[in-house]
Design a protein around this motif. Structure first.
Motif, mmCIF file in Angstrom:
data_model
loop_
_atom_site.group_PDB
_atom_site.id
_atom_site.type_symbol
_atom_site.label_atom_id
_atom_site.label_comp_id
_atom_site.label_asym_id
_atom_site.label_seq_id
_atom_site.Cartn_x
_atom_site.Cartn_y
_atom_site.Cartn_z
ATOM 1 N N PRO A 104 0.846 -1.202 0.000
ATOM 2 C CA PRO A 104 0.000 0.000 0.000
ATOM 3 C C PRO A 104 0.876 1.244 0.000
ATOM 4 C CG PRO A 104 0.074 -0.990 2.188
ATOM 5 C CD PRO A 104 0.800 -1.931 1.282
ATOM 6 N N TYR A 105 0.297 2.386 -0.288
ATOM 7 C CA TYR A 105 1.071 3.622 -0.413
ATOM 8 C C TYR A 105 1.984 3.860 0.786
ATOM 9 C CZ TYR A 105 2.277 8.537 -0.369
ATOM 10 O OH TYR A 105 2.979 9.703 -0.295
ATOM 11 N N ILE A 106 1.497 3.616 1.968
ATOM 12 C CA ILE A 106 2.248 3.931 3.190
ATOM 13 C C ILE A 106 3.591 3.185 3.264
ATOM 14 C CG2 ILE A 106 1.121 2.174 4.668
ATOM 15 C CD1 ILE A 106 1.725 5.749 5.790
ATOM 16 N N TYR A 107 3.671 2.017 2.593
ATOM 17 C CA TYR A 107 4.910 1.224 2.597
ATOM 18 C C TYR A 107 5.489 1.053 1.189
ATOM 19 C CZ TYR A 107 2.847 0.004 7.112
ATOM 20 O OH TYR A 107 2.270 0.068 8.370
ATOM 21 N N GLY A 108 5.075 1.906 0.269
ATOM 22 C CA GLY A 108 5.435 1.733 -1.137
ATOM 23 C C GLY A 108 6.819 2.228 -1.522
ATOM 24 N N ASP A 109 7.572 2.773 -0.564
ATOM 25 C CA ASP A 109 8.931 3.232 -0.824
ATOM 26 C C ASP A 109 9.894 2.281 -0.127
ATOM 27 O OD1 ASP A 109 10.934 4.777 -1.803
ATOM 28 O OD2 ASP A 109 10.348 6.621 -0.789
ATOM 29 N N TYR A 110 11.185 2.589 -0.120
ATOM 30 C CA TYR A 110 12.147 1.757 0.600
ATOM 31 C C TYR A 110 13.236 2.634 1.197
ATOM 32 C CZ TYR A 110 13.774 1.971 -4.268
ATOM 33 O OH TYR A 110 14.096 2.391 -5.534
ATOM 34 N N SER A 111 13.910 2.082 2.211
ATOM 35 C CA SER A 111 14.903 2.822 2.992
ATOM 36 C C SER A 111 16.181 3.072 2.196
ATOM 37 C CB SER A 111 15.219 1.999 4.249
ATOM 38 O OG SER A 111 16.521 2.232 4.690
ATOM 39 N N ILE A 112 16.876 4.163 2.542
ATOM 40 C CA ILE A 112 18.178 4.477 1.952
ATOM 41 C C ILE A 112 19.154 3.315 2.166
ATOM 42 C CG2 ILE A 112 20.216 5.968 2.235
ATOM 43 C CD1 ILE A 112 18.092 7.397 0.727
ATOM 44 N N PHE A 113 19.028 2.617 3.297
ATOM 45 C CA PHE A 113 19.952 1.526 3.626
ATOM 46 C C PHE A 113 19.945 0.437 2.551
ATOM 47 C CE2 PHE A 113 21.186 -2.421 5.856
ATOM 48 C CZ PHE A 113 22.404 -2.026 6.391
ATOM 49 N N VAL A 114 18.796 0.217 1.914
ATOM 50 C CA VAL A 114 18.723 -0.825 0.876
ATOM 51 C C VAL A 114 18.623 -0.242 -0.540
ATOM 52 C CG1 VAL A 114 17.679 -2.526 2.413
ATOM 53 C CG2 VAL A 114 16.189 -1.052 1.063
ATOM 54 N N ALA A 115 18.642 1.078 -0.653
ATOM 55 C CA ALA A 115 18.368 1.713 -1.950
ATOM 56 C C ALA A 115 19.348 1.310 -3.046
ATOM 57 C CB ALA A 115 18.359 3.233 -1.797
ATOM 58 N N GLU A 116 20.624 1.125 -2.699
ATOM 59 C CA GLU A 116 21.621 0.806 -3.731
ATOM 60 C C GLU A 116 21.764 -0.697 -3.971
ATOM 61 O OE1 GLU A 116 23.063 2.861 -5.848
ATOM 62 O OE2 GLU A 116 22.026 4.526 -4.892
ATOM 63 N N VAL A 117 21.018 -1.519 -3.223
ATOM 64 C CA VAL A 117 21.177 -2.975 -3.359
ATOM 65 C C VAL A 117 20.696 -3.455 -4.732
ATOM 66 C CG1 VAL A 117 20.461 -5.232 -2.472
ATOM 67 C CG2 VAL A 117 21.093 -3.418 -0.871
ATOM 68 N N ALA A 118 19.474 -3.099 -5.089
ATOM 69 C CA ALA A 118 18.899 -3.608 -6.344
ATOM 70 C C ALA A 118 19.670 -3.112 -7.564
ATOM 71 C CB ALA A 118 17.430 -3.190 -6.442
ATOM 72 N N ASP A 123 8.796 -3.535 6.493
ATOM 73 C CA ASP A 123 9.568 -4.012 7.643
ATOM 74 C C ASP A 123 10.862 -3.210 7.685
ATOM 75 O OD1 ASP A 123 10.394 -5.459 9.831
ATOM 76 O OD2 ASP A 123 10.289 -7.425 8.864
ATOM 77 N N TYR A 124 11.612 -3.351 8.779
ATOM 78 C CA TYR A 124 12.889 -2.649 8.883
ATOM 79 C C TYR A 124 13.881 -3.215 7.867
ATOM 80 C CZ TYR A 124 10.959 -0.773 13.197
ATOM 81 O OH TYR A 124 10.160 -0.129 14.111
ATOM 82 N N PRO A 125 14.768 -2.360 7.324
ATOM 83 C CA PRO A 125 15.653 -2.804 6.236
ATOM 84 C C PRO A 125 16.523 -4.018 6.583
ATOM 85 C CG PRO A 125 16.266 -0.606 7.043
ATOM 86 C CD PRO A 125 14.934 -0.922 7.602
ATOM 87 N N ILE A 126 17.007 -4.077 7.813
ATOM 88 C CA ILE A 126 17.828 -5.227 8.218
ATOM 89 C C ILE A 126 17.018 -6.517 8.098
ATOM 90 C CG2 ILE A 126 18.763 -6.354 10.289
ATOM 91 C CD1 ILE A 126 20.812 -4.561 9.186
#
Length: 600
Positions: free
Chosen positions: A408-422, A563-566
């Motif tokens: 859903p929109y509220i969780y539709g983004d992702y943390s900076i911590f994982v941003a460069e992984v994909a 969920d939390y990035p870790i």
């Protein structure tokens, strides 16, 4: 690079090579309608001030209205900014972007009461709301993320004072930026062809890559001798910025500024410490690479200004965009049919703004909103770097696509911590493919050199930065002062530790800390190294284990901010609370070194 005369006006570029922003807003009038809707909704949400906790129903209404406002204003801002990026000279879209920026600030101000008021709700009452108000469970993780840091928030009045001090607190970074970008003037040197060229931030690395050692040395000395003239001013701005970080960590009742910075994303401090330890345990690999560099370049003494020049001759790989697309599609096949179908959809639905045009923003990015395509801005140049940039940005875009489709929109983004992984997973998988398909020894050596430099620049160098950042914060936390001399001494020693005995640690490198803007970003740089290490771990699993690892990886892409990035990374099979992912990444670094040595 294209010469200026080769660069076309935007209207000369075929439509199929431009992104389809009309899919966001058919025309600017439709954009204006949304702008006015946000204005009205801002007045609506103000009516909830001092009422957030009065009932579960009210809490849900506020959160839903806030989400609605944010969702629309993101469309308004993103469209205007991307239109401006098409041609930064366009007055119309400069104006729209300014208006959208002001609207974003207005939204932030009008919703700033929500978090402090949520924190005033007793946790038992919150739990009761979750159980009895239909629809509120969706927001449980969102609210728990806020409540988790409750003890680190102050009273609404104190929070207001801290907010008002924000501009003042950013002064060290602002002063650094003005001194570094506006006021400093670097000397002129003579390039390989005998032309006079003034050193700039933009051309420095290019000069350091020069095949002519005299050019490299002149650029190196010219840049750092200039920084040395301002050493005391830079020391004060950096020291002041660290004091700001420490002030906030103390006010918010953290044990250290590092803990405060990591807690935003619920990252344990041991993740940071494990990164440094794992790299320390693998410094022999960097020493080996440095020794190889010295041997291949045929130097009696390797200096710091010899670290960027390519070890192998440039391979003239002319790769037009259509061919680049095919290479990317073939290279990313290990990620599965569905992934490839989505990439093809991106190509066919005009997610990508491909070519440079006059006035277009430089560089590349992936951007968009929950309601739009995950657009990509490129300045494609028909070379190998452009192919890797395309794969990199597609990694970001597919991450956004999967998150938005499954959350859903509220969780539709992702943390900076994982941003460069994909993005890095894509690059790593493509690199393995291209190495396996290299047409000759020179091409393979060129690719291996490119890959090894990614490790040096992203794992080793960024970890060295992270260690420096930790050391200088601890100096002030332990009651000691930072001076230009102490900063230079610490930085030079770290270079000695990270690069080893086969390189001369030139005095000038001691000033490098003064030119790194990321040291003003409050423990940011470590995420480049952790993200790269996690991506290498994931890409190796995908290539070796196949379907099962691919499924776990795709689920990681689908997780967004749910969920939390870790935890999200753990579910994908990578535990960043241990040194193992970094150790494993550096094992690959060693394997690549073996391969390169065998070919030389």
């Amino acid at each position: 690079m294209s010469s200026t005369k080769d660069v076309k006006d935007r209207n000369q570029i075929e439509e199929k090579f431009k992104w389809n922003l009309e899919s966001m807003y058919e025309n600017d009038e439709k954009w204006e309608e949304d702008f006015q809707i946000v204005k009205k909704l801002i007045e609506q949400i103000k009516q909830y001030k001092n009422r957030v906790g009065e009932s579960g129903k009210t809490l849900l209404e506020v959160l839903e209205l806030e989400s609605k406002i944010l969702r629309i204003v993101e469309n308004v801002y993103t469209y205007a900014k991307m239109r401006k990026d098409e041609d930064t000279r366009n007055d119309k879209y400069q104006a729209l972007t300014d208006r959208a920026t002001s609207l974003m600030v207005e939204v932030e101000e009008s919703t700033s009461f929500i978090v402090p008021e949520i924190l005033l709700i007793d946790e038992s009452i919150l739990n009761d709301y979750f159980e009895n108000v239909e629809g509120l469970k969706l927001y449980r993780h969102y609210i728990e993320r806020i409540v988790r840091r409750k003890k680190h928030y102050l009273s609404p009045e104190e929070e207001a004072i801290i907010a008002q001090a924000g501009e003042l607190a950013n002064s060290p970074e602002t002063i650094f930026g003005m001194l570094n970008n506006a006021d400093m003037k670097f000397p002129t040197i003579t390039d390989e062809k005998g032309n006079e060229i003034t050193i700039t931030h933009g051309n420095f690395i290019k000069l350091m890559e020069s095949k002519d050692r005299r050019v490299r040395k002149d650029a190196f000395k010219g840049l750092y001798d200039t920084y040395n003239k301002y050493r005391n001013t830079f020391a004060v701005t950096l020291s002041s910025n660290i004091k700001k970080d420490i002030f906030y960590s103390k006010v918010r009742k953290y044990n250290s500024s590092l803990e405060a910075a990591l807690d935003v994303n619920n990252i344990p401090v041991e993740v940071y410490d494990n990164l440094i330890k794992a790299v320390h345990d693998n410094l022999s690999s960097m020493y080996r690479y440095v020794k190889l560099r010295k041997k291949v370049l045929g130097l009696d003494e390797l200096h710091m200004y010899d670290l960027y020049t390519p070890l192998v001759k440039d391979i003239d790989m002319e790769i037009p965009y259509e061919e680049g697309k095919k290479i990317v599609l073939e290279g990313l096949r290990p990620l599965g049919d569905e992934y490839i179908e989505i990439v093809e959809e991106g190509f066919n639905s005009r997610w990508i703004d491909v070519y440079e045009n006059r006035g277009k923003r430089s560089g590349a990015y992936s951007w968009g909103t929950y309601d739009s395509y995950p657009f990509i801005l490129l300045n494609y140049q028909n070379n190998l770097d452009s192919v890797f940039t395309l794969a990199h940005e597609l990694g970001h875009s597919l991450h956004s696509y999967y998150s938005r489709e499954n959350q859903p929109y509220i969780y539709g983004d992702y943390s900076i911590f994982v941003a460069e992984v994909a993005s890095t997973v894509n690059e790593a998988i493509l690199m393995e493919y291209m190495i396996s398909k290299a047409k000759n020894k020179d091409e393979k050596l060129y690719l291996l050199n490119h890959y090894l430099e990614q490790f040096r620049g992203t794992v080793y160098r960024q970890t060295m930065f992270a260690e420096f950042e930790k050391l200088i914060h601890e100096e002030i936390e332990n009651g000691r002062s930072l001076t230009a001399d102490s900063l230079c001494r610490m930085y030079k020693e770290l270079n000695r530790k990270y690069y080893g005995p086969d390189i001369v640690i030139d005095d000038e490198i001691a000033m490098e800390w003064a030119r790194i803007p990321h040291f003003y970003y409050n423990f940011y740089v470590y995420q480049y190294a952790t993200g790269f290490s996690a991506a290498i771990a994931l890409s190796q699993k995908i290539l070796k284990e196949g379907r099962e690892s691919v499924d776990r990886y795709i689920n990681f892409l689908k997780s967004g901010n749910s969920d939390y990035p870790i935890n999200v990374l753990k579910k994908a099979g990578v535990d960043m609370t241990t040194p193992q992912p970094v150790d494993n990444a550096l094992k690959l670094f060693n394997k690549l070194l073996d391969e390169m040595e065998s070919l030389l």
